[in-house]
Write an enzyme that holds these catalytic residues in place. Sequence first.
Site, PDB file in Angstrom:
ATOM      1  N   PRO A  13     -88.020  -3.616  63.994  1.00 37.91           N
ATOM      2  CA  PRO A  13     -88.953  -2.643  63.676  1.00 37.91           C
ATOM      3  C   PRO A  13     -89.398  -1.741  64.669  1.00 37.91           C
ATOM      4  O   PRO A  13     -89.933  -2.145  65.790  1.00 37.91           O
ATOM      5  CB  PRO A  13     -90.035  -3.125  62.945  1.00 37.91           C
ATOM      6  CG  PRO A  13     -90.461  -4.368  63.400  1.00 37.91           C
ATOM      7  CD  PRO A  13     -88.928  -4.911  63.804  1.00 37.91           C
ATOM      8  N   MET A  15     -91.421   2.062  65.608  1.00 45.04           N
ATOM      9  CA  MET A  15     -91.963   3.177  65.114  1.00 45.04           C
ATOM     10  C   MET A  15     -91.357   4.703  65.404  1.00 45.04           C
ATOM     11  O   MET A  15     -90.543   4.787  66.662  1.00 45.04           O
ATOM     12  CB  MET A  15     -93.519   3.437  65.877  1.00 45.04           C
ATOM     13  CG  MET A  15     -94.323   2.199  65.634  1.00 45.04           C
ATOM     14  SD  MET A  15     -94.647   2.126  63.542  1.00 45.04           S
ATOM     15  CE  MET A  15     -95.809   3.376  63.423  1.00 45.04           C
ATOM     16  N   GLN A  66     -92.564  -4.495  57.335  1.00 41.10           N
ATOM     17  CA  GLN A  66     -93.524  -4.782  58.298  1.00 41.10           C
ATOM     18  C   GLN A  66     -94.954  -4.187  58.058  1.00 41.10           C
ATOM     19  O   GLN A  66     -94.949  -3.026  58.024  1.00 41.10           O
ATOM     20  CB  GLN A  66     -93.053  -4.896  59.698  1.00 41.10           C
ATOM     21  CG  GLN A  66     -94.173  -5.361  60.715  1.00 41.10           C
ATOM     22  CD  GLN A  66     -93.586  -5.102  62.010  1.00 41.10           C
ATOM     23  OE1 GLN A  66     -93.867  -4.200  62.546  1.00 41.10           O
ATOM     24  NE2 GLN A  66     -93.107  -6.178  62.791  1.00 41.10           N
ATOM     25  N   CYS A  96     -97.568  -5.395  68.512  1.00 39.38           N
ATOM     26  CA  CYS A  96     -97.658  -4.105  68.975  1.00 39.38           C
ATOM     27  C   CYS A  96     -98.747  -3.669  69.751  1.00 39.38           C
ATOM     28  O   CYS A  96     -99.669  -4.287  69.448  1.00 39.38           O
ATOM     29  CB  CYS A  96     -97.592  -2.919  67.742  1.00 39.38           C
ATOM     30  SG  CYS A  96     -97.528  -1.413  68.290  1.00 39.38           S
ATOM     31  N   LYS A 135     -94.260 -11.697  63.371  1.00 40.83           N
ATOM     32  CA  LYS A 135     -93.424 -11.176  64.679  1.00 40.83           C
ATOM     33  C   LYS A 135     -94.732 -11.148  65.483  1.00 40.83           C
ATOM     34  O   LYS A 135     -95.588 -10.422  65.355  1.00 40.83           O
ATOM     35  CB  LYS A 135     -92.895  -9.826  64.377  1.00 40.83           C
ATOM     36  CG  LYS A 135     -92.098  -9.343  65.697  1.00 40.83           C
ATOM     37  CD  LYS A 135     -91.397  -7.968  65.357  1.00 40.83           C
ATOM     38  CE  LYS A 135     -90.608  -7.805  66.638  1.00 40.83           C
ATOM     39  NZ  LYS A 135     -91.276  -7.453  68.016  1.00 40.83           N
ATOM     40  N   GLY A 208     -86.611  -9.334  72.564  1.00 39.73           N
ATOM     41  CA  GLY A 208     -87.244  -8.879  73.986  1.00 39.73           C
ATOM     42  C   GLY A 208     -86.189  -8.892  74.895  1.00 39.73           C
ATOM     43  O   GLY A 208     -85.727  -9.933  75.555  1.00 39.73           O
ATOM     44  N   GLY A 209     -85.766  -7.683  75.527  1.00 39.42           N
ATOM     45  CA  GLY A 209     -84.732  -7.429  76.512  1.00 39.42           C
ATOM     46  C   GLY A 209     -83.515  -7.961  76.240  1.00 39.42           C
ATOM     47  O   GLY A 209     -82.695  -8.074  76.903  1.00 39.42           O
ATOM     48  N   GLY A 234     -83.400  -4.850  69.583  1.00 41.65           N
ATOM     49  CA  GLY A 234     -84.248  -3.527  69.457  1.00 41.65           C
ATOM     50  C   GLY A 234     -83.551  -2.549  69.909  1.00 41.65           C
ATOM     51  O   GLY A 234     -82.760  -1.826  69.303  1.00 41.65           O
TER      52      GLY A 234
END
Length: 341
Positions: A13, A15, A66, A96, A135, A208-209, A234
């Site tokens: 997810p 934004m 989410q 977040c 998450k 992540g990454g 992501g």
Amino acid sequence: MTPVPAHRLSVAPMMDWTDRHCRAFHRALSRRALLYTEMVTAPAVIHGDRERLLGFDAVEHPVALQLGGSDPDQLAEAARIGAAMGYDEINLNVGCPSDRVQSGRFGACLMKEPELVADCMAAIRGAVDLPATVKCRIGVDDQDPAVSLFATVDASAAVGVTTFIVHARKAWLSGLSPKENRDVPPLDYALVRRLKAERPHLTICINGGIASLDAAEAHLDSTDGVVLDGVMLGRAAYHEPALLGQVDRRLFGEGDGDVDPFTAIDRYKPYLAARLAEGWGLHAMTRHMLGLMHGRPGARAFRRILTVEAIRPGAGLEVVDRAVEAVREAGARRERMGEAA
């Protein structure tokens, strides 16, 4: 054959990015990846325009809602609304780091309150029959990640949560912007693998990454005797969406072949046409496609046409067709040049 769980590959997810149009586009590339909404706060779900905030097309399944929040009663009510609207999973954001999220006492700051997270998850699980997932980060600020991550996971696991998507980086809630929190401090993939090793009964997905499917496959390998259950992509999936066209074959073992960008656009066009007929502007949907032709001849022209022409009043599918044709023509020129050489 045992079915491969949807969490094996999911799209994070984000934004202002993973709206309903983005998800419909990504679904044109992968039938199996689990898609997530942008984070929506529980009060917004309860009191806001639900169709605008939560509306989605059936083509998006499987899709998870989410939620953001820290009030168990509000989250339970928001989860019931999400379930009634047809979502496949309810996920709580505990990751977040933005100032706006912190001021509302949700997101990554909840890593400091694992028992509150557990109360929220117990309320969600009590409200709906859907999978309820978390998450999270591995910690925030001066927390020891080896303590904070396990505390968050264990508290929620105690109330029946079995699936955790872990962004393998601490969040700094003061002194760093949300953008800086994507790169600092360093990722700690080993800690996530340790979590899976010590809690093998839980479904642990890593985030992540992760910038490629090669990297995703590496996380799913058992080089150290630990097998993670899933990978969440992501920004890589957003900026180079064509990689999602390989997901069903490479990560889910489906042998129907990859989905190339041209096929994905053909699949997406009925959705585009339906939304145009409802009054949506073309640019709201094609903005998610800009990276689709990354690395191909004509990619720049593709982006330019979609950027410049899609914002014009009355822009329709002919704009998409022109952008596609620009790529095909550039590819044909490249082939002719190669033959001439």
